[in-house]
Design an enzyme around this catalytic site. Structure first.
Site, PDB file in Angstrom:
ATOM      1  N   ARG A  50      42.143  33.137  42.098  1.00  0.00           N
ATOM      2  CA  ARG A  50      43.131  32.070  42.242  1.00  0.00           C
ATOM      3  C   ARG A  50      44.259  32.171  41.222  1.00  0.00           C
ATOM      4  NH1 ARG A  50      38.780  30.565  44.329  1.00  0.00           N
ATOM      5  NH2 ARG A  50      37.826  31.160  42.374  1.00  0.00           N
ATOM      6  N   THR A  51      43.878  32.362  39.954  1.00  0.00           N
ATOM      7  CA  THR A  51      44.906  32.322  38.909  1.00  0.00           C
ATOM      8  C   THR A  51      45.885  33.483  39.093  1.00  0.00           C
ATOM      9  OG1 THR A  51      43.282  31.353  37.414  1.00  0.00           O
ATOM     10  CG2 THR A  51      45.276  32.226  36.426  1.00  0.00           C
ATOM     11  N   LYS A  79      40.785  53.661  26.580  1.00  0.00           N
ATOM     12  CA  LYS A  79      41.017  54.779  25.654  1.00  0.00           C
ATOM     13  C   LYS A  79      41.032  54.299  24.209  1.00  0.00           C
ATOM     14  CE  LYS A  79      44.017  56.929  29.107  1.00  0.00           C
ATOM     15  NZ  LYS A  79      45.433  57.150  29.425  1.00  0.00           N
ATOM     16  N   ARG A 100      45.156  37.335  30.961  1.00  0.00           N
ATOM     17  CA  ARG A 100      43.766  36.851  30.909  1.00  0.00           C
ATOM     18  C   ARG A 100      42.947  37.901  30.171  1.00  0.00           C
ATOM     19  NH1 ARG A 100      40.069  34.213  35.478  1.00  0.00           N
ATOM     20  NH2 ARG A 100      41.447  32.526  34.910  1.00  0.00           N
ATOM     21  N   HIS A 128      42.890  27.491  28.874  1.00  0.00           N
ATOM     22  CA  HIS A 128      43.407  27.883  30.181  1.00  0.00           C
ATOM     23  C   HIS A 128      44.451  26.833  30.563  1.00  0.00           C
ATOM     24  CE1 HIS A 128      43.739  29.633  34.000  1.00  0.00           C
ATOM     25  NE2 HIS A 128      42.524  29.508  34.466  1.00  0.00           N
TER      26      HIS A 128
END
Lengths: 298, 155
Positions: A50-51, A79, A100, A128
């Site tokens: 959703r986000t 890496k 995120r 959030h």
């Protein structure tokens, strides 16, 4: 430079301004192509549906374009590159970054190394803020936020959406009711902070005890990985399940919200009641994120 | 280094150059040494007195370190453990500087965040950063609050 990192950084007037802007975008009251010369980086180092998609949709609606990294495996993090270096480089390609990341404080760190605005789309068990804004927006569509009783139900210990929302609501005249399984209660320091901000916080042993007082019931997922075995998870999860039987004699304007995805906390039969507002809440992610993107890139 | 006192015990003698940290909270002298990186294998000439009677504090600890003057970040760390400590800089047997310790508003690189999920506990090029509040130390990255047992988190 305007970053969106934590709900703690916001005054009430900032929230109200963003909610007003979201409403304008929601009702089509804006000039098309507002961000048509802008490019957005979506850096998602944790799963999201959703986000991520609603940020991409919001950018597209504003006429802008987005590029994305969708997993750690697909990036130079494997890496051994630090997030600081990744942000330094990516921010030189784009006009804003949505991040995120599994570590708490990652977005704050990113804001120190970036050359463009950073929007936190969730940092571990931390903040959030765009979810909180769309939660507030959904509530405000139906009722003024001041003077209401809001219940938080579920994993209130690790659930970042519950922490962010509680802190945001403490800027309004809201009474907070909490219901959580043993061991998953709201952390004491957050409850203390809420009370220091003048918020009344009432802890309840069961949702049955609280639900008739509530204008908003915010349900969060009880995460299976927090329990030692499946049996103890199901024991707890079943006692925190919202069913239609629970909804007798609730306030007429009660709205049930959930940041989604749900994992059995809400019986699908509840979806057909007028109280179920979680899909509408998810839809509101687009106008709210349009407001955020426009605010940081205008 | 020391001389006999009339009762037959030893009195710690003055130092020629170095630092005397006085008025340390009783029982914290060894933690102060840990903060200063002084262990059994370091070469500083050192005197420690613990639970010394003090009119002002009841009991206190004292640490004398020869040939060493403290850096600002060391003083910040000591302030966390012993907020009443007094630092005396000694040169040629004379106190040339006497200062109290003060906990700064923000501690950078002084305290390790106890939250294993905090970004400062990774290989990122940032120092832990805490703001000092009445209720404890607040991590400016992950919002963790350290309320007690601060000594165990000092880097």
């Amino acid at each position: 430079m305007y970053h969106i990192i934590s709900i703690r950084d916001f005054e009430r007037s900032d929230l109200d301004h963003l909610l007003d802007r979201a409403q304008e975008f929601d009702t089509g009251n804006y000039r098309p192509g507002l961000l048509d010369d802008k490019l957005l980086a979506l850096l998602f180092f944790e799963p999201s549906t959703r986000t991520r998609m609603s940020f991409a949709a919001a950018m597209g609606r504003l006429g802008g374009k987005s590029i994305s990294v969708d997993s750690v495996e697909a990036s130079s993090i494997v890496k051994g590159e630090t997030l600081a270096d990744t942000i330094r480089v990516i921010s030189s390609y784009v006009d804003a970054v949505v991040l995120r990341h599994p570590k708490e404080g990652a977005a704050r760190l990113a804001s120190e190394f970036t050359s463009v605005p950073v929007i936190n789309a969730g940092d571990g068990a931390g903040q959030h803020p765009s979810q909180t804004l769309l939660d507030l927006y959904t509530i405000r569509q139906s009722m003024p936020i001041d003077g209401i009783d809001v219940g938080l139900l579920g994993d209130l210990r690790y659930g970042r959406t519950a922490h962010s929302l509680a802190l945001a609501l403490s800027l309004y005249d809201v009474t907070l009711h909490t219901v959580a399984p043993g061991g998953l209660e709201m952390p004491a320091n957050i409850t203390l902070e809420l009370r220091e901000r003048g918020m009344e916080v009432i802890e309840h042993p069961s949702v049955e005890e609280a639900i008739r007082e509530l204008d908003v019931l915010y349900v969060t997922r009880i995460q299976r990985e927090r329990f030692p075995d499946s049996a103890s998870y199901y024991d707890v999860a079943s006692s925190y399940r919202i069913t239609t039987d629970l909804l007798d004699d609730v306030k007429e304007r009660l709205m049930i919200l959930h940041p989604l995805p749900r994992a059995g906390e809400i019986d699908p039969a509840v979806d057909c009641t007028p109280y179920a507002r979680y899909f509408e809440q998810a839809r509101n992610g687009v106008p709210v994120r349009m407001a955020l993107l426009h605010e940081v890139m205008k | 280094m020391s001389r006999k006192d009339p009762s037959g015990g030893l009195i710690i003698s003055p130092i020629k150059n170095g630092t005397v940290i006085d008025h340390i909270t009783a029982g914290e002298a060894l933690n102060v040494l840990r903060i200063l990186g002084i262990t059994g294998s370091t070469r500083e000439c050192l005197s420690i007195a613990t639970n010394v009677k003090s009119e002002w504090m009841g009991t206190k600890d004292i640490v004398k370190v020869e040939n060493r003057e403290l850096r600002a970040e060391e003083v910040d760390r000591i302030a966390l453990l012993a907020p009443h400590a007094k630092i005396n800089i000694i040169r040629d047997y004379k106190v040339v500087e006497k200062k109290g310790v003060e906990i700064p508003e923000v501690l950078r690189g002084v305290v390790r965040c106890p939250n294993p999920g905090c970004i400062t506990n990774t290989n990122e090029p940032v120092a832990s950063t805490f703001e000092v509040l009445d209720k404890g130390l607040h991590c400016l990255y992950c919002d963790w609050l350290i309320k007690d047992d601060i000594a165990n988190h000092i880097i």
